[in-house]
Motif scaffolding. Structure first.
Motif, PDB file in Angstrom:
ATOM      1  N   GLU A  26       1.099 -17.042  35.486  1.00  0.00           N
ATOM      2  CA  GLU A  26       1.055 -15.636  35.264  1.00  0.00           C
ATOM      3  C   GLU A  26       1.851 -15.257  33.970  1.00  0.00           C
ATOM      4  N   GLU A  35      -7.192 -16.109  39.028  1.00  0.00           N
ATOM      5  CA  GLU A  35      -6.797 -15.366  40.002  1.00  0.00           C
ATOM      6  C   GLU A  35      -7.446 -15.525  41.149  1.00  0.00           C
ATOM      7  N   HIS A  75      -0.556 -15.979  31.267  1.00  0.00           N
ATOM      8  CA  HIS A  75      -1.684 -14.806  31.264  1.00  0.00           C
ATOM      9  C   HIS A  75      -0.774 -13.627  30.563  1.00  0.00           C
ATOM     10  N   GLU A 118       0.245  -8.697  34.576  1.00  0.00           N
ATOM     11  CA  GLU A 118       0.754 -10.380  34.634  1.00  0.00           C
ATOM     12  C   GLU A 118       2.161 -10.656  34.879  1.00  0.00           C
TER      13      GLU A 118
END
Ligand code: FE2
Ligand code: FE2
Length: 193
Positions: free
Chosen positions: A62, A147, A65, A31
């Motif tokens: 990201e 994603e 994440h 990530e």
């Protein structure tokens, strides 16, 4: 929808389940790399306001994440290990035409990014279906959806700005290249391993 030629052998999930701490550390760094990659694309192609806007958003996602994986790591009493190299991504990187003009380089970088999203998405889908841990199953389902959106975003910018570049042909070449690369993976407890 992802157009990958080769699906991951489901037995890879058994390998993952034998070392959850390792997959989580590797995943956290994936990530981080995804966020860093988005920032690099912005740096190299700053003249497209819509691309900058969307990739700033993607980079934030990201990083979120990364934070989510780190929260799971902490909750389980693990520690984030040192950065893991991603040899799958390093091999894929070789596909990119670094000697072409700026536009060709941008298209290749966007397609390379789309491919990593596609394979990550495929791996997350398999994890969400097969992993016995209910928390991780739900987690990977949610990430798979996110994603998949990133994959679509990268492909659509390659098509939008790749005027004069045969984007579809280049994508087909990358799909074939990726198929040869991924044949040697599926044997270790990392997201692309
Ligand atoms: Fe992500
Ligand atoms: Fe992503």
């Amino acid at each position: 929808m992802l157009h990958l030629k080769l699906e991951t052998d489901p037995r890879w999930v058994n390998i993952v389940e034998s070392n959850i701490e390792e997959i989580l550390t590797d995943h956290a760094w994936c990530e981080q790399k995804a966020a860093t990659n988005a920032i690099s694309i912005i740096t190299l192609n700053s003249e497209y306001p819509d691309l900058v806007t969307d990739l700033l958003e993607l980079a934030k996602e990201e990083l979120e994440h990364f934070q989510m994986v780190h929260d799971i790591i902490k909750k389980r009493g693990y520690k984030l290990g040192r950065e893991r190299k991603d040899s799958y991504v390093n091999e894929l990187y070789k596909f990119m035409n670094k000697g072409g003009n700026r536009l060709q380089c941008m298209v290749d970088r966007l397609l390379f990014s789309a491919m990593i999203e596609a394979r990550s998405c495929e791996r997350f889908k398999l994890l969400s279906k097969e992993i016995k841990d209910p928390e991780l199953s739900k987690f990977y389902y949610d990430l798979m959806v996110s994603e998949a959106g990133h994959y679509t975003l990268f492909i659509s910018y390659a098509r939008k700005y790749g005027k004069g570049v045969n984007v579809d042909k280049r994508w087909e070449e990358l799909v074939a290249f990726e198929c040869e690369v991924i044949k040697n993976y599926g044997k270790s407890e990392t997201i692309h391993g």
